[in-house]
Write an enzyme that holds these catalytic residues in place. Sequence first.
Site, PDB file in Angstrom:
ATOM      1  CG  ASP A   9       2.257  -2.383   5.432  1.00  0.00           C
ATOM      2  OD1 ASP A   9       3.270  -2.353   6.146  1.00  0.00           O
ATOM      3  OD2 ASP A   9       1.188  -2.949   5.767  1.00  0.00           O
ATOM      4  CG  ASP A  11       3.518  -7.478   9.484  1.00  0.00           C
ATOM      5  OD1 ASP A  11       3.776  -8.566   8.944  1.00  0.00           O
ATOM      6  OD2 ASP A  11       4.013  -7.120  10.569  1.00  0.00           O
TER       7      ASP A  11
HETATM    8 MG   LIG Z   1       0.714  -3.214   7.879  1.00  0.00          MG
END
Ligand SMILES: [Mg+2]
Length: 251
Positions: A9, A11
């Site tokens: 992922d 962020d």
């Molecule tokens: Mg995230």
Amino acid sequence: MSRTILVFDVDGTLTPARQGISPEMTAFLAETRRKLPLAVVGGSDLRKITEQLAKDHEHLLSLFDYVFSENGLVGYKGTEIYPSQTIQSVLGEQRLQEVINYALRYFSELTLPVKRGNFIEFRKGMLNLSPIGRSCSQSERDGFVAFDNEHKIREKFAAKLREKFSDYGLSFAIGGEISVDVFPTGWDKTYCLKYFESDFDTIHFFGDRTQPGGNDHEIFADPRTVGHTVKGPADTIRQVSEVLESLKLSQ
Ligand SMILES: [Mg+2]
């Protein structure tokens, strides 16, 4: 050589939320990629992911074996782009507008510490609905996060959407810090897996929002992946190092 890939992922996993990647993380990924292929899957659009992870588009594609934005609706293997679909093509304009109109009405009745602009961001594979508006500043965003933690603004909104549009084949996920993502069911981060699942025996996924309702939950819980919940970039480095160690690739 076992066929293993590491999928990240963006962020809260490779970068602090909405912020740029650190030189330390960039160096760590480059070092790790000498041992295993890497993929990145973000919910944001490609422009935003590029801004966070690299100098420019070409640079981004050079850092990973696969790059997926908008959960994989836009995807690259190396520099080769996969064909993409759109939310309007599967939902239809009428239903799309019903969701948009409902969200705008709902937001119009909320009072928050501040409201800014860009409440609905239209992406290829999703609508990103933000009660405060995506054009808020970092400090306004931080204020919303605290307010939302206390008042569960997004949780209540997502629950209403689920109730109202239960038969539309849509999923509603609390994404990032200030918004709710709306997308056709199955167009979560698991969408990207179809592009490479047959090429690997083991797919490790690292993400920070892996709890139910979080935008990493589906891919984290998917039987095709080994899921890792991280607390932030430093924890990602720690957990990837553990995986490398377990594969005897730590040198
Ligand atoms: Mg995230």
